[in-house]
Design an enzyme around this catalytic site. Structure first.
Site, PDB file in Angstrom:
ATOM      1  CG  HIS A  76      -2.045  -0.934   1.156  1.00 41.40           C
ATOM      2  ND1 HIS A  76      -2.453  -1.708   2.221  1.00 41.40           N
ATOM      3  CD2 HIS A  76      -2.869  -1.268   0.125  1.00 41.40           C
ATOM      4  CE1 HIS A  76      -3.484  -2.459   1.860  1.00 41.40           C
ATOM      5  NE2 HIS A  76      -3.746  -2.223   0.598  1.00 41.40           N
ATOM      6  CG  HIS A  77       2.123   2.086   3.196  1.00 44.03           C
ATOM      7  ND1 HIS A  77       1.107   2.956   3.481  1.00 44.03           N
ATOM      8  CD2 HIS A  77       1.849   0.949   3.885  1.00 44.03           C
ATOM      9  CE1 HIS A  77       0.259   2.401   4.330  1.00 44.03           C
ATOM     10  NE2 HIS A  77       0.680   1.170   4.585  1.00 44.03           N
ATOM     11  CG  HIS A  78       6.108   6.406  -0.708  1.00 44.35           C
ATOM     12  ND1 HIS A  78       6.200   6.817  -2.025  1.00 44.35           N
ATOM     13  CD2 HIS A  78       5.375   7.357  -0.084  1.00 44.35           C
ATOM     14  CE1 HIS A  78       5.574   7.958  -2.183  1.00 44.35           C
ATOM     15  NE2 HIS A  78       5.053   8.322  -1.025  1.00 44.35           N
ATOM     16  CB  SER A  79       7.500  -0.368  -0.837  1.00 44.60           C
ATOM     17  OG  SER A  79       6.326  -0.655  -1.564  1.00 44.60           O
TER      18      SER A  79
END
Length: 218
Positions: free
Chosen positions: A116-119
């Protein structure tokens, strides 16, 4: 279980979707080399909201949120992509995957993966239901640019991130170094820098792992 057995796909993935099963022959990383054998007809069957789609398949029930870019990749059914996702060339993303503001490149993501997140997930394989936390990175290129090797085995891959088995959870800002293999049902704790092989059910911290660890030479 022998070391050779721990390099086979069945150690990491309980089942393999029929769409990708033929890619997994021999050592588990061989599927990354066979991705080009995966055939699909570029088509948009899902819903795309103000995003750029190039030469890609978007399955039924999938929603691509605004300002996302998908290039030369396959996206299965009932996925949620974006907003601001970047799916680079050569990705195979199966059903019910959720990707937020992440960058995915040249990787295979199996059913139910969540990022879901910055990665960043590059040249890697993620098993079913893997949860990718914010700031998680799969480093996929050695400093010296040489081929990534695993326990003396030549992979034939200059870019090779990680193999994460089914039901792995990663913590924020954790990193896997090139050629990392982690068995299913493992936890990678926040800030951990992971390399080599870790067996099923490992608890990997910034200091190492609390479970038995078989070191691999890379």
């Amino acid at each position: 279980m022998s070391l050779e057995a721990r390099l086979e796909p069945k150690y990491y993935f309980e089942t393999l979707d029929d769409r990708i099963k033929r890619l997994f022959k021999g050592k588990v990383w061989e599927a990354l080399k066979r991705k080009e054998e995966f055939e699909y007809e570029p088509k948009v069957l899902g819903k795309v909201e103000h995003s750029k789609i190039r030469n890609s398949y978007i399955g039924k029930g999938t929603i691509v949120r605004p300002y996302s870019v998908i290039e030369d990749s396959y996206i299965g059914e009932n996925c949620v992509i974006g907003p601001h996702a970047y799916i680079r060339k050569g990705c195979i993303i199966l059903d019910e995957v959720q990707i937020g503001r992440a960058e995915i490149k040249g990787s295979i993501l199996m059913k139910g993966v969540k990022a879901h997140h910055h990665s960043y997930v590059g040249d890697s394989i993620l098993g079913e239901r893997v949860n990718v936390a914010a700031g998680f990175i799969t480093a996929n290129l050695r400093f010296d640019g040489r081929e990534v090797k695993v326990e003396g085995h030549e992979t034939g891959l200059r870019k090779f991130g990680a193999i994460l088995g089914d039901d792995i959870k990663t913590g924020v800002n954790a990193i896997t170094l090139p050629g990392t293999l982690v068995g299913p049902e493992s936890w990678i704790y926040p800030l951990a820098v992971v390399r080599g092989f870790h067996p099923k059910g490992s608890k990997i911290t910034s200091e190492g792992t609390s479970a038995h660890r078989l070191s691999l030479r890379t």
